[in-house]
Design a protein around this motif. Structure first.
Motif, PDB file in Angstrom:
ATOM      1  N   ALA B 276      -0.885   3.044   3.950  1.00  0.00           N
ATOM      2  CA  ALA B 276       0.061   3.001   5.075  1.00  0.00           C
ATOM      3  C   ALA B 276       0.114   4.373   5.751  1.00  0.00           C
ATOM      4  CB  ALA B 276       1.439   2.574   4.585  1.00  0.00           C
ATOM      5  N   SER B 277       0.013   5.429   4.938  1.00  0.00           N
ATOM      6  CA  SER B 277       0.013   6.782   5.515  1.00  0.00           C
ATOM      7  C   SER B 277      -1.201   6.981   6.421  1.00  0.00           C
ATOM      8  CB  SER B 277      -0.011   7.835   4.409  1.00  0.00           C
ATOM      9  OG  SER B 277       1.123   7.718   3.599  1.00  0.00           O
ATOM     10  N   ILE B 280      -0.645   5.549   9.799  1.00  0.00           N
ATOM     11  CA  ILE B 280       0.181   6.422  10.646  1.00  0.00           C
ATOM     12  C   ILE B 280      -0.602   7.675  11.055  1.00  0.00           C
ATOM     13  CG2 ILE B 280       2.294   7.810  10.715  1.00  0.00           C
ATOM     14  CD1 ILE B 280       3.408   5.801   8.578  1.00  0.00           C
ATOM     15  N   ASN B 281      -1.164   8.369  10.055  1.00  0.00           N
ATOM     16  CA  ASN B 281      -1.826   9.658  10.340  1.00  0.00           C
ATOM     17  C   ASN B 281      -3.025   9.524  11.266  1.00  0.00           C
ATOM     18  OD1 ASN B 281       0.033  10.720   8.597  1.00  0.00           O
ATOM     19  ND2 ASN B 281      -1.374  10.834   6.850  1.00  0.00           N
ATOM     20  N   ASP B 283      -3.457   6.941  13.318  1.00  0.00           N
ATOM     21  CA  ASP B 283      -3.080   6.083  14.450  1.00  0.00           C
ATOM     22  C   ASP B 283      -4.082   4.931  14.622  1.00  0.00           C
ATOM     23  OD1 ASP B 283      -1.697   5.122  16.606  1.00  0.00           O
ATOM     24  OD2 ASP B 283      -2.614   6.490  18.065  1.00  0.00           O
ATOM     25  N   THR B 286      -3.816  -1.795  14.492  1.00  0.00           N
ATOM     26  CA  THR B 286      -3.202  -2.572  13.415  1.00  0.00           C
ATOM     27  C   THR B 286      -2.956  -4.014  13.821  1.00  0.00           C
ATOM     28  OG1 THR B 286      -1.029  -1.946  14.225  1.00  0.00           O
ATOM     29  CG2 THR B 286      -1.953  -0.597  12.458  1.00  0.00           C
ATOM     30  N   GLU B 314       3.588   4.060  -0.889  1.00  0.00           N
ATOM     31  CA  GLU B 314       2.701   3.472   0.133  1.00  0.00           C
ATOM     32  C   GLU B 314       3.082   2.019   0.439  1.00  0.00           C
ATOM     33  OE1 GLU B 314       0.656   4.753   2.164  1.00  0.00           O
ATOM     34  OE2 GLU B 314       0.685   6.775   1.335  1.00  0.00           O
ATOM     35  N   LYS B 317       6.217   2.064   2.474  1.00  0.00           N
ATOM     36  CA  LYS B 317       5.918   2.543   3.832  1.00  0.00           C
ATOM     37  C   LYS B 317       5.289   1.426   4.667  1.00  0.00           C
ATOM     38  CE  LYS B 317       4.746   7.006   4.190  1.00  0.00           C
ATOM     39  NZ  LYS B 317       3.862   8.212   4.131  1.00  0.00           N
ATOM     40  N   ILE B 321       6.730   0.024   8.191  1.00  0.00           N
ATOM     41  CA  ILE B 321       6.086   0.016   9.513  1.00  0.00           C
ATOM     42  C   ILE B 321       5.705  -1.416   9.918  1.00  0.00           C
ATOM     43  CG2 ILE B 321       5.253   2.403   9.350  1.00  0.00           C
ATOM     44  CD1 ILE B 321       2.453   1.338   8.719  1.00  0.00           C
ATOM     45  N   LYS B 323       3.006  -3.075   9.425  1.00  0.00           N
ATOM     46  CA  LYS B 323       1.650  -3.185   9.973  1.00  0.00           C
ATOM     47  C   LYS B 323       0.579  -3.033   8.905  1.00  0.00           C
ATOM     48  CE  LYS B 323       2.927  -1.325  14.458  1.00  0.00           C
ATOM     49  NZ  LYS B 323       3.020  -0.063  15.219  1.00  0.00           N
TER      50      LYS B 323
END
Lengths: 352, 352
Positions: B276-277, B280-281, B283, B286, B314, B317, B321, B323
């Motif tokens: 999940a990180s 995000i990191n 981008d 998804t 994770e 997270k 999100i 996603k």
């Protein structure tokens, strides 16, 4: 000119023709052969489906068609880059790559269709354009030596699971072989059985493990060994409508891919079994046909690809006995039976 | 004594113990360790599920148990024959072979269960007994040389689809290697990407294409390269509950196979991503989590295999999100990005 140069040229032409139109103050358009049902015809001489000569015109003068032309040009540009850099991408990767473009796809279904548009417009397979489906190629075992780039591969010395047909099979060269035929089987269970019983020696054959429905690369491989190496190709699948059709798609191609069947179909390939007659003659363990099997068999009877009398007889016989059998069911008589008895008897009857 | 001799001895003992009981006028019985839920425990030290010490007793004095003992003895006899003749059979073939026995199986489900009974009773895997599942082994690419029978295979010279892990992987010998790690990826699309971008050179790595859920032979391979060759194993899957779990089954085994996890689990293997990180990191493109994804993620939170803080963070997270992302979604930044940027950054963070 090799295939890559041809592909690069065709992709470039697509763009330059648009630019030329613009500089001449003409409205650019692209002619895309129609893939509608009414334009798909079974060609009796070629023995597979082909596209008829109807086509649609996409014009930048038509507001509704601008987006599709934009997508096609972006994709053509991406493919040109792929081909020139000698790279490939999966259809999934292409879809994600398109996130960075000015035109977007709603989902992968949409980008796949534009990919087919490009195939049919340029008259090349998507593999020629660097686009690969994410399919598992068949396993090959036996006396054949191939060359991928500068690597020589001996399919008798690649391990018990054999050589795996690469998505880029068209770039593979056949260096040498010492076989008289090719036997393709539906399941890896049967593949391993044949390797273990040394069927490759007994029948001077390549063994091909299809892993169910044959990938496009597998169909290219079978076509190439049949046509380039002049080897007869036999297909042995489960004795049910799904096994029949896995064989038929190899032999006569699919309607959906009418525009590339000339590169994929192997009309000379033969269905070896399991037939309804085999079920009776070998008294095989069976399962009763399900409603969906019966429905499918009746569909096959109407399908032009099954026009041969042998097919019609076998399909009707299966409907009559109401039973189906798997290729592994020969083990009823012991593990070796299929190689020691069934294959020799069937090959004998088909080759003489 | 090698594994085959051990297997043959154990299989023989099963029969002779019954004969001895009979000659001593004792009622023969077989002790079968219980595979019921209450006898499956997570072993914190071994870091995988194991069987507890409860067992059931099958007695020929109990009318209800006679058939099961008969099936087991027939199967043991068949396996002894397989092992002695150095052959293997698929579970499907075994089922059909049993058609010729005096005891029968209602369906393959029933024969599979007796196969597991035999595994757990003898403390050997069914592969040791000559029984192979019909699964597709992973593809391996990179600098490793293996020996199958008298054939030497170089996984860098087996074609672009690499060497396919054979169902009989336990008989394969590792001859030589020149890599520092192993990266296993869920899809063949990513496998081919890594081969094309020469990830095997850049990261001194073997590339393993799992083809979804890892086959038992694949799990044995990963365990063996980790333990015998002391190579760290990283797993890169889709960033969703299914990708997480494909990795976790490799790492900590499954509850269903508690009796063989000690031969299949690789507790030192590490999940590299997609987390999940990462979503995000980096981008990433998804898709929204579906209800079934959310349900599955919540199940994982309660699963003892996901007890590490990193996993819990994770999973939470991802739920937050809402996603998920596929591993091929890195192509948003170009085809090379995943090899040029993502893998180096992740490996750096995991190894230092």
């Amino acid at each position: 000119m090799n295939k890559k140069e041809i592909a690069a040229n065709k992709l470039t032409s697509l763009g330059t023709s648009i630019i030329e139109d613009v500089t001449k103050n003409k409205i650019p358009n692209i002619q895309v052969p129609s893939r509608g049902t009414s334009n798909i015809v079974f060609d009796e001489q070629k023995r597979h489906y082909v596209l008829g000569d109807r086509y649609g015109k996409r014009s930048l003068g038509n507001v509704k068609q601008i987006k599709k032309i934009g997508q096609m040009v972006y994709m053509a540009n991406f493919c040109k880059d792929l081909v020139q850099r000698e790279k490939t991408a999966t259809l999934r990767e292409l879809y994600y790559v398109s996130e960075g473009w000015d035109v977007e796809f709603g989902d992968q279904q949409e980008s796949n269709i534009i990919g087919e548009d490009l195939e049919v417009t340029l008259g090349m397979t998507r593999e020629d354009l660097g686009l690969m489906p994410e399919e598992d190629g068949a396993s090959v075992y036996g006396k054949i030596t191939l060359q991928e780039d500068d690597i020589e591969i001996n399919a008798l010395r690649s391990g018990k699971s054999g050589y795996t047909i690469s998505p880029t099979i068209d770039e593979v060269e056949f260096l040498d072989h010492d076989v008289k035929r090719v036997i393709a089987v539906e399941t890896m269970g049967m593949f391993h059985r044949m390797v273990q019983e040394e069927a490759y020696k007994k029948f001077d054959t390549l063994i091909v493990g299809l892993k169910g429905q044959a990938a496009r690369a597998t169909r290219r491989f079978l076509k190439r060994v049949n046509e380039e190496l002049k080897l007869p190709v036999y297909i042995c699948n489960d004795g049910d409508p799904w096994g029949f059709h896995i064989a038929m798609v190899i032999i006569s191609g699919s309607a959906k891919l009418a525009h590339v069947n000339h590169q994929l179909a192997t009309p000379n390939a033969k269905f070896l079994g399991v037939t309804a007659s085999d079920i009776i003659n070998y008294d095989l363990p069976t399962d009763p046909l399900k409603d969906i099997d019966v429905l499918r068999l009746k569909e096959l009877l109407k399908d032009p690809r099954y026009r041969d009398e042998t097919w019609k007889t076998e399909i009707k016989k299966m409907l009559k006995i109401g039973k189906k059998a798997e290729q592994q069911s020969f083990s009823k008589y012991g593990l070796e039976y299929v190689v020691d008895t069934y294959f020799p008897e069937k090959l004998e009857s088909m080759e003489n």
